[in-house]
Design an enzyme around this catalytic site. Sequence first.
Site, PDB file in Angstrom:
ATOM      1  N   HIS A  17       0.863  -1.193   0.000  1.00  0.00           N
ATOM      2  CA  HIS A  17       0.000   0.000   0.000  1.00  0.00           C
ATOM      3  C   HIS A  17       0.890   1.231   0.000  1.00  0.00           C
ATOM      4  O   HIS A  17       1.313   1.705   1.055  1.00  0.00           O
ATOM      5  CB  HIS A  17      -0.915  -0.039   1.223  1.00  0.00           C
ATOM      6  CG  HIS A  17      -1.933   1.064   1.267  1.00  0.00           C
ATOM      7  ND1 HIS A  17      -3.133   0.941   1.930  1.00  0.00           N
ATOM      8  CD2 HIS A  17      -1.941   2.306   0.739  1.00  0.00           C
ATOM      9  CE1 HIS A  17      -3.817   2.062   1.800  1.00  0.00           C
ATOM     10  NE2 HIS A  17      -3.105   2.921   1.083  1.00  0.00           N
ATOM     11  N   HIS A  19       1.372   4.917  -2.332  1.00  0.00           N
ATOM     12  CA  HIS A  19       1.031   5.810  -3.448  1.00  0.00           C
ATOM     13  C   HIS A  19       2.331   6.473  -3.887  1.00  0.00           C
ATOM     14  O   HIS A  19       2.950   7.199  -3.082  1.00  0.00           O
ATOM     15  CB  HIS A  19       0.030   6.868  -2.998  1.00  0.00           C
ATOM     16  CG  HIS A  19      -1.222   6.273  -2.443  1.00  0.00           C
ATOM     17  ND1 HIS A  19      -2.367   6.100  -3.197  1.00  0.00           N
ATOM     18  CD2 HIS A  19      -1.518   5.794  -1.202  1.00  0.00           C
ATOM     19  CE1 HIS A  19      -3.297   5.548  -2.449  1.00  0.00           C
ATOM     20  NE2 HIS A  19      -2.819   5.348  -1.231  1.00  0.00           N
ATOM     21  N   GLU A 200     -11.113   3.098   5.961  1.00  0.00           N
ATOM     22  CA  GLU A 200     -10.066   3.981   6.515  1.00  0.00           C
ATOM     23  C   GLU A 200     -10.810   5.017   7.365  1.00  0.00           C
ATOM     24  O   GLU A 200     -10.756   4.976   8.588  1.00  0.00           O
ATOM     25  CB  GLU A 200      -9.270   4.641   5.380  1.00  0.00           C
ATOM     26  CG  GLU A 200      -8.192   5.621   5.859  1.00  0.00           C
ATOM     27  CD  GLU A 200      -7.496   6.368   4.701  1.00  0.00           C
ATOM     28  OE1 GLU A 200      -8.035   6.402   3.573  1.00  0.00           O
ATOM     29  OE2 GLU A 200      -6.410   6.939   4.957  1.00  0.00           O
ATOM     30  N   ASP A 279       1.698   7.084   2.258  1.00  0.00           N
ATOM     31  CA  ASP A 279       2.269   8.297   1.648  1.00  0.00           C
ATOM     32  C   ASP A 279       3.429   8.766   2.531  1.00  0.00           C
ATOM     33  O   ASP A 279       3.330   9.776   3.241  1.00  0.00           O
ATOM     34  CB  ASP A 279       1.195   9.392   1.567  1.00  0.00           C
ATOM     35  CG  ASP A 279       0.011   8.937   0.751  1.00  0.00           C
ATOM     36  OD1 ASP A 279       0.109   8.941  -0.485  1.00  0.00           O
ATOM     37  OD2 ASP A 279      -1.012   8.545   1.361  1.00  0.00           O
TER      38      ASP A 279
END
Length: 333
Positions: A17, A19, A200, A279
């Site tokens: 996971h 980005h 989330e 991120d």
Amino acid sequence: MDVTADWLARLPKTELHLHIEGTLEPELMFALAQRNGVRLPYDSVEAVRAAYDFANLQSFLDLYYAGAGVLLTEQDFYDLTAAYLLRCRADRVVHTELFFDPQTHTARGVPYATVLAGIRRALTDAHEQFAISSKLILCFLRHLSEEEGFATLREAEPYLDLIDGVGLDSSEVGHPPEKFARLFARCKALGLPRVAHAGEEGPPDYVWQALDLLDVCRIDHGVRALEDPALVDELKRRRIPLTVCPLSNIRLKVFQRLSDHNLRALLEAGLVATVNSDDPAYFGGYVGENWRACAAALQLTRAELKQLAVNGFTGSWLPEVEQARWIAEIEAM
Ligand code: ADE
Ligand code: ZN
């Protein structure tokens, strides 16, 4: 102590996971802004970092989309991805599955092929130079329309051999998975594996929708699934991995403190929880830092850490023989 820093550093890890636009460090943001003649609303790297004080997912996304505005050329996407892969090497991430958000770039006139070529070239180089394997996942932005999603898929169709699956990200609440049921059905017909962010900030019902309407093989985040015992049973029965992002959850106020995080509870419920960074340039840590912080804050045992590492491989899209090879190395530690 049961777990030493050296042991944790040597543990073979995955990232499921991530980005790629979320790995844009302020230093690179400034360098690319200068290279491309893009004006930033900050006058220093420190000012960018100071702005990273998020109240929730949306307040982060506003900055994240603005930051991505410095990415214009194939070389920009190469440099971004290559920098991330160096972090993987440092953290012993041996396999990574990255998201990219083409709509963030095509909306600014950057061609889909430019984005894809830069990312792919860096992934190929990392495989050759560092033996890091990877998969690439095209994410649809859920705050945009179904029609825009279909347009993005049409644009991607000539290059489908260069992506490994599709995902769904961006503002969760108010944009339930059902909005993209037809788009994901088309992706399924094209033979693309599917994942989706759900649970989330959104309720357990969004996780159900991702399973039932999008037919996903993995749930990104999914931490709110614990609120629904029937959902926990279903995720367990189907062995659906959850790509948990602990430091992200703290920065976006899903949990107040890391010691409150439900990572251990997810494991204890028998779920296939994994550790990921989401991120990292915005949330204060790459994968290694997520592992170290969780091990310390939750006092995770060696057995729990091994289970998390094994889950990363069983939850990955690596061929089973490669999964087995890495799992044997983890078990032997
Ligand atoms: N895009 C980048 N990071 C994200 C996250 N944590 N949730 C939803 N969309 C995202
Ligand atoms: Zn995410």
